[in-house]
Design a protein around this motif. Structure first.
Motif, short mmCIF file in Angstrom:
data_model
loop_
_atom_site.label_atom_id
_atom_site.label_comp_id
_atom_site.label_asym_id
_atom_site.label_seq_id
_atom_site.Cartn_x
_atom_site.Cartn_y
_atom_site.Cartn_z
N UNK A 9 0.83 -1.20 0.00
CA UNK A 9 0.00 0.00 0.00
C UNK A 9 0.86 1.24 0.00
N UNK A 10 0.28 2.41 -0.35
CA UNK A 10 1.04 3.67 -0.36
C UNK A 10 1.66 4.00 0.98
N UNK A 11 0.95 3.70 2.09
CA UNK A 11 1.49 4.00 3.41
C UNK A 11 2.77 3.23 3.68
N UNK A 239 2.04 10.38 -16.35
CA UNK A 239 1.70 9.43 -17.41
C UNK A 239 2.71 8.28 -17.47
N UNK A 240 3.98 8.62 -17.28
CA UNK A 240 5.00 7.56 -17.25
C UNK A 240 4.74 6.62 -16.07
N UNK A 241 4.42 7.21 -14.90
CA UNK A 241 4.10 6.38 -13.74
C UNK A 241 2.90 5.49 -13.99
N UNK A 289 5.09 2.85 -9.53
CA UNK A 289 4.58 3.57 -10.69
C UNK A 289 3.34 4.38 -10.36
N UNK A 290 2.41 3.76 -9.62
CA UNK A 290 1.19 4.49 -9.27
C UNK A 290 1.48 5.62 -8.28
N UNK A 291 2.52 5.45 -7.44
CA UNK A 291 2.91 6.55 -6.55
C UNK A 291 3.45 7.73 -7.35
N UNK A 297 0.50 13.90 -10.95
CA UNK A 297 -0.80 14.54 -11.10
C UNK A 297 -0.91 15.75 -10.19
N UNK A 298 -0.39 15.63 -8.96
CA UNK A 298 -0.43 16.76 -8.04
C UNK A 298 0.36 17.95 -8.58
#
Length: 335
Positions: A9-11, A239-241, A289-291, A297-298
């Motif tokens: 998870x992100x955490x 986008x790369x992520x 990648x999603x991180x 995006x931010x």
């Protein structure tokens, strides 16, 4: 051994990054300690031999690497030896304050006594100005001088020093002063700054002519340009992520489907453990990648917020369009 396949998870990911940063900081701190100690010892030896300037350099670098009140005290005494009385006076004040907080009465008393002895030997500089203009900027030897120092004497080291003053719409002014090595009171009177001549049309300092759509603020094109660059960079990185996360996630799901049959109840035979490790690695890459997508995006949204509004008189128009297709992922920008 029971080994399972799971996504972090992100955490968990952010926690791992924080722990890694803390560990790196600890390693860096351990690395500089021996260097700082060696420099301090070299400084002591040079001081004993009367090589005060070289000793000061060693003490100063040791203090920079590992700040310690004992090193600072030695540096202050060394600066006194080379005639930098104002610097030594300020450093002794810091040592006295630290010793007071730490309950070191002996060191506090020594620093106070040394500082009081220097008081009678200090040269002081006073920068005077009768009517400071709005936005006045004072510098001493190129370093900003706080406005509170205006019309108030302060200690200064011997030698040649440059005092400069500037303000919006005014001509810059500067002068040099020679400070003696003994007690002295030196006054530098800053005259009323002259008005700067108006900028000629078309010169580098003149504002650009207004566009057909109306007057243009000199700050808007910069903000719009910076916002566009920030938005394009942020969304491109995002986008790369997204691409990395999606591809790695798809590969992970494909491998996990095959492993689910070969590893019932998350128990894999030794011959399939390599595949399990590879799947876990892909899962971690997907999460990373999603991180990156979230961070990009931010940043992109922050850039969009910096763009001029549609009704702005700047005349700037910008648009970002996502591009997603076979072998292509990114953004198309229109200016």
């Amino acid at each position: 051994m029971k080994r399972g396949l799971s996504f972090l998870g992100p955490g968990v990911l952010l926690g791992a990054v924080a722990l890694s940063g803390a560990a790196s900081a600890q390693r860096a701190e351990r690395a500089v300690k021996p260097v700082a100690e060696a420099l301090f010892r070299q400084g002591r030896e040079l001081f004993k031999r009367g090589q005060f300037a070289e000793a000061c350099d060693k003490f100063q670098e040791s203090q920079r690497l590992e700040p310690k009140p004992g090193t600072l005290l030695n540096l202050a005494v060394c600066h006194e030896k080379v005639g930098k009385l104002a610097t030594a006076w300020a450093e002794l004040g810091s040592v006295e304050e630290i010793a007071r907080r730490e309950g070191r009465k002996d060191r506090e008393g020594f620093a106070r006594a040394q500082r009081e002895a220097l008081e009678e030997r200090l040269a002081r500089l006073e920068v005077r100005m009768a009517e400071p203009p709005a936005g006045l900027r004072l510098t001493l030897d190129g370093e900003p001088l706080n406005g509170a120092a205006l019309n108030a004497p302060f200690p200064i080291d011997p030698g040649r020093h440059r005092v400069a003053a500037a303000a919006p719409g005014k001509r810059a002014w500067s002068t040099e002063v020679e400070v003696p090595s003994e007690r002295a009171a030196i006054v530098v009177a800053v005259p009323a700054l002259e008005d700067a001549p108006p900028a000629a049309p078309g010169s580098a300092g003149a504002p650009p002519p207004p566009r057909a759509g109306g007057p243009v603020s000199g700050r808007e094109p910069r903000a719009g340009s910076a916002g566009m660059v920030l938005a394009a960079t942020g969304f491109s990185v995002g986008a790369i992520g997204l691409g990395v996360g999606a591809v790695a996630g798809a590969l992970t799901l494909a491998r996990s489907g095959a492993l689910a049959e070969a590893c019932p109840d998350d128990r894999c035979p030794p011959s399939r453990r390599g595949e399990l490790d590879a799947a876990n690695t892909l899962a971690n890459v997907s999460n990373a990648g999603f991180a990156v997508l979230a961070i990009g995006a931010g940043v992109g949204v922050a850039g969009l917020l910096m763009l001029p509004a549609q009704g702005s008189t700047s005349g700037a128009r910008a648009a970002l369009t996502p591009v997603l297709g076979p072998g292509v992922i990114g953004l198309r920008a229109k200016f």
